[in-house]
Design an enzyme around this catalytic site. Structure first.
Site, PDB file in Angstrom:
ATOM      1  N   GLU A 172      64.972  15.800   4.012  1.00 26.36           N
ATOM      2  CA  GLU A 172      64.572  15.499   4.363  1.00 26.36           C
ATOM      3  C   GLU A 172      63.757  14.850   6.263  1.00 26.36           C
ATOM      4  OE1 GLU A 172      62.401  12.106   2.845  1.00 26.36           O
ATOM      5  OE2 GLU A 172      63.445  12.849   0.259  1.00 26.36           O
ATOM      6  N   HIS A 373      58.264  10.174 -14.687  1.00 25.47           N
ATOM      7  CA  HIS A 373      59.409   9.792 -13.366  1.00 25.47           C
ATOM      8  C   HIS A 373      61.009   9.170 -13.649  1.00 25.47           C
ATOM      9  CE1 HIS A 373      59.890   7.544  -9.227  1.00 25.47           C
ATOM     10  NE2 HIS A 373      60.398   8.997  -8.888  1.00 25.47           N
ATOM     11  N   GLU A 375      63.392   7.674 -11.483  1.00 23.18           N
ATOM     12  CA  GLU A 375      64.007   7.307  -9.806  1.00 23.18           C
ATOM     13  C   GLU A 375      65.484   7.159 -10.472  1.00 23.18           C
ATOM     14  OE1 GLU A 375      63.586   7.613  -6.280  1.00 23.18           O
ATOM     15  OE2 GLU A 375      65.970   7.143  -6.228  1.00 23.18           O
ATOM     16  N   HIS A 443      63.123  15.634  -7.137  1.00 22.11           N
ATOM     17  CA  HIS A 443      63.172  14.995  -5.319  1.00 22.11           C
ATOM     18  C   HIS A 443      64.734  14.649  -5.456  1.00 22.11           C
ATOM     19  CE1 HIS A 443      59.094  14.566  -4.545  1.00 22.11           C
ATOM     20  NE2 HIS A 443      58.826  15.084  -5.234  1.00 22.11           N
ATOM     21  N   GLU A 444      64.807  14.837  -3.718  1.00 22.39           N
ATOM     22  CA  GLU A 444      66.526  14.417  -3.006  1.00 22.39           C
ATOM     23  C   GLU A 444      67.157  15.146  -4.041  1.00 22.39           C
ATOM     24  OE1 GLU A 444      63.885  11.595  -4.615  1.00 22.39           O
ATOM     25  OE2 GLU A 444      63.116  10.894  -2.811  1.00 22.39           O
ATOM     26  N   GLU A 462      62.262  19.134  -3.992  1.00 25.83           N
ATOM     27  CA  GLU A 462      62.045  18.047  -2.576  1.00 25.83           C
ATOM     28  C   GLU A 462      62.486  19.319  -1.982  1.00 25.83           C
ATOM     29  OE1 GLU A 462      60.669  14.198  -1.211  1.00 25.83           O
ATOM     30  OE2 GLU A 462      62.119  14.073  -1.913  1.00 25.83           O
ATOM     31  N   GLU A 468      54.443  13.008   1.893  1.00 26.36           N
ATOM     32  CA  GLU A 468      55.005  11.370   1.652  1.00 26.36           C
ATOM     33  C   GLU A 468      54.692  10.203   3.411  1.00 26.36           C
ATOM     34  OE1 GLU A 468      58.124  11.553  -1.149  1.00 26.36           O
ATOM     35  OE2 GLU A 468      59.551  10.977  -0.065  1.00 26.36           O
TER      36      GLU A 468
HETATM   37  C1  NOJ Z   1      61.264   9.179  -2.942  1.00 24.19           C
HETATM   38  C2  NOJ Z   1      60.393  10.692  -3.621  1.00 24.19           C
HETATM   39  O1  NOJ Z   1      60.402  11.494  -2.676  1.00 24.19           O
HETATM   40  C3  NOJ Z   1      58.717   9.622  -3.708  1.00 24.19           C
HETATM   41  O2  NOJ Z   1      58.139  11.648  -4.330  1.00 24.19           O
HETATM   42  C4  NOJ Z   1      59.189   8.705  -4.842  1.00 24.19           C
HETATM   43  O3  NOJ Z   1      57.650   8.194  -5.232  1.00 24.19           O
HETATM   44  C5  NOJ Z   1      59.738   8.031  -4.340  1.00 24.19           C
HETATM   45  N1  NOJ Z   1      61.326   8.906  -3.873  1.00 24.19           N
HETATM   46  C6  NOJ Z   1      60.480   7.144  -5.069  1.00 24.19           C
HETATM   47  O4  NOJ Z   1      60.653   7.657  -6.425  1.00 24.19           O
HETATM   48 CA    CA Z   2      61.093  12.270  -0.947  1.00 32.07          CA
END
Ligand code: NOJ
Ligand code: CA
Length: 661
Positions: A172, A373, A375, A443-444, A462, A468
């Protein structure tokens, strides 16, 4: 997957025994040549275009934990083959892709000690050169550990490189342009402006069960710099006996890089038999208000993922033809510092104010799917432990997409996300998801390397600085030139979940943050940043009564064919894309902080058709610094003889629909 082979021509294998001189391999059109040789035991390759040497003599080989696999070679057996095929993609920038190359397999045979063999496979395409190593199983080379990959890329001059530093957290970072000699270690892809007619990008293709290739350099000599395991091992070679491809995309213009499909071609054909369920769509979500810190992922008064909020988003999606609603913060685990307590995430238990089953039903009744989602906070093992149960549950509820996340500098086991362990983990998730008919937005994640050809359920990654940052980065968010670089760098490996479409720039919760673009630029991102399933990222109330939203409603995300009329890396870029299944075209153009006037001949349109153009462009006084909002929307009749003049404001853009009549 349905594959359309229009013609396949494989002429195989002129095998020859030990070869004394250098080996040569040319691209099908004869323009590019790789030469491979061994001098004093040192194996090397070089690349030329006509008489121009574009990669000078560069070494091949490895340092292993128990000794070198370099510097002691002679050339052994070689074989050659050619492939020319056309294959179809379930989704993509082009419906059909031509894969045309000449291949040379060269065996490097150790002269003494163990007499081990290392095979290097070269492919010459018209748009670049690639090679990879094969490690045949043999005595002295069973399971082994790579401590260093020697691979070099000798650049012909101190070219300008567009890159981010190696090991930038989740990639990023902001890409910058400096002469290679002035760069530190770089993450791939590294995109090079060598001269006015030579552009190159060097990258991993098919990054599988190996660690990511970053680059160190000595002056203009680049060298593979593999990301280590925490004990310093680079790659532990077991069942997988090949390295990723080291791809060098080569073009006369910057646009050539964008039109190359080499990274896809270097990946294996689709491994999902029936891809009929892989259907990316545009989506909205409980997301931007979280980034803006107006809502919270955690429970409490400002909890975003409530049943009531989600119903509003589902209703909006149904009204505006969006197939998905992303919901973040629906599951247990967010109420602490979750990057330190990621082990507390549950991927099946919903918070009490979120009716998981009921909302999935409510969505289904309206033709919308919930995007789950997940995470992990970097607790990847916790995720792996729950993944099968979670994916089974989602599948039973009609959820068809999962967005994963790994916010942490390391995984909890101490390994880096770019390491072989990380690459293995991300792939396990994609494969498990495929078994449960789930698409993945990662993502990540790892740096994309074209594996969406093999696993088209990986619909987005991502691995870049997304929109963001414009919500929470108090240092000013992404610079206006950011989207003028992404397609030429990160975008070469696969679709980008950038999350475009912000229309309300005020953020009272984090003052000073906002997109550094005009509104027309936000629309153009839907075309310029490639994704088969773009988000309409803003809060839905910001789309009500907004004429520009019509473009987001209308813009497709699946393309028959892609062209690039203008391209100057970091300055401006224009894409023209033909919608799949229609004769309509869409054009997107973005600029950096400079205003630009671009001439766009519509000569790509069908000769026997007339079109209505609907042009969303920067209005009078639009300027990303002072007033990003002014937009003019105009309609005009056009055909392939029409030449449009596009005026882009500073930080601006243009988005155009060309509807066949
Ligand atoms: C980073 C992600 O790129 C984002 O899209 C997400 O909302 C946050 N992490 C929380 O998981
Ligand atoms: Ca991110």
């Amino acid at each position: 997957m349905k594959r359309f082979f229009f013609f396949v021509l494989i002429c195989l294998a002129i095998s020859s025994i030990a070869f004394a001189g250098n080996l040569k391999l040319s691209s099908p059109d004869g323009s590019l040549t790789v030469t491979v040789g061994v001098d004093g035991g040192r194996a090397w390759y070089q690349v030329s275009r006509g008489n121009e040497l574009i990669i000078g003599q560069s070494e091949l080989g490895f340092v292993l934990k128990d000794g070198d696999l370099k510097g002691n070679f002679k050339l052994g057996k070689t074989s050659r083959s050619t492939l020319d095929e056309i294959w179809g993609q379930p989704w993509g920038e082009d419906a059909l892709v031509r894969n045309h190359y000449n291949e040379l397999k060269a065996t490097l045979q150790e002269k003494s000690v163990d007499k081990r063999q290392l095979t290097v496979v070269f492919r010459a395409y018209d748009d670049g050169i690639a090679f990879r190593y094969e490690f045949p199983r043999q005595r002295g080379l069973q399971d082994f550990v790579i401590m260093d990959e020697v691979t070099q890329f000798a650049l012909p001059s101190d070219a300008f490189a567009w890159s981010i530093p190696a090991l930038t957290a989740y990639y990023e970072g902001i890409y910058t342009r400096e002469p290679v000699s002035q760069k530190g270690n770089m993450a791939g892809p590294v995109t090079l402006e060598v001269n006015d007619s030579l552009y190159m990008a060097i990258m991993d293709a098919n990054l599988t069960d190996y660690s990511t290739m970053n680059f160190s350099h000595d002056g203009t000599m680049l060298k593979a710099d593999l990301v280590p395991w925490k004990n310093g091992d680079k790659v532990r070679v077991g069942d997988t006996r090949v390295s990723p491809w080291r791809a060098i995309i080569i073009g006369r213009t910057a646009a050539d890089l964008l039109l190359s499909r080499m990274a896809l071609n270097l990946n294996e054909p689709c491994k999902i038999d029936d891809t009929s369920w892989v259907k990316p769509t545009k989506y909205v979500g409980i997301w931007w208000a979280l980034q803006k810190q107006r809502w919270t992922w955690s429970q409490g008064e400002r909890h975003g993922a409530t049943t009531t909020n989600t119903k509003r988003y589902i209703d909006f999606a149904a009204r505006h033809g969006m197939g998905g609603v992303l919901v973040e913060g629906w599951n247990y685990g967010w109420d602490t510092d979750w990057t330190r307590h990621g082990d507390g995430f549950s991927f099946t238990r919903a918070y009490p104010d979120y009716d998981l089953e009921g909302l999935c039903r409510y969505a289904a009744e309206r033709g919308v799917r919930i995007i789950a989602h997940n995470e992990t906070g970097g607790a990847a093992q916790n995720y792996e432990n729950q993944m099968e149960d979670a994916f089974r549950l989602y599948e039973s509820l009609g959820i068809n997409t999962v967005k994963t996340g790994y916010v942490n500098s390391h995984f909890y086991n101490g390994e880096l996300q770019h390491s072989q362990w990380g690459v293995q983990h991300f792939r396990k998730v994609i494969e498990a998801a495929a078994r449960h008919h789930l698409m993945i937005v990662n993502h990540e994640g790892a740096m994309p390397s074209g594996i969406q050809r093999t696993w088209p359920n990986l619909i987005g990654t991502e691995s870049m600085r997304g929109q963001e940052y414009n919500a929470f980065d108090r240092r000013g968010g992404n610079p206006p030139y950011h989207e003028c670089v992404l397609p030429f760098t990160r975008g070469l490996g696969g679709p980008m979940d950038f999350t475009p479409g912000i229309m309300e720039y005020r953020n009272d919760s984090v003052p000073g943050t906002r997109p550094q673009t005009t509104l027309a630029h936000q629309l153009a991102e839907y075309i310029v940043i490639y994704s088969p399933g773009h988000m309409a990222a803003d809060q839905i109330e910001n789309y009500e009564h907004q004429p520009a939203f019509k473009f987001i409603e209308d813009v497709p995300t699946d393309w028959q064919r892609t062209l690039v009329p203008h391209a100057a890396i970091g300055k401006y870029v224009t894409y023209a894309r033909e919608q799949r299944g229609t004769d309509n075209w869409y054009v997107g153009s973005v600029t950096d902080d400079q205003a630009r006037d671009l001439t766009l001949p519509l000569d790509f349109l069908d000769a026997d058709k007339r079109y209505v153009a609907i042009i969303y462009e920067d209005g009078p006084d639009a300027d990303y610094r002072t007033n990003p909002y002014p937009m003019t929307i105009r309609r005009l009749d056009v055909d392939r003889s029409t030449v449009l003049n596009l005026h882009l404001a500073p930080g601006g853009g243009a988005a155009i629909q060309l509807l066949a009549q």
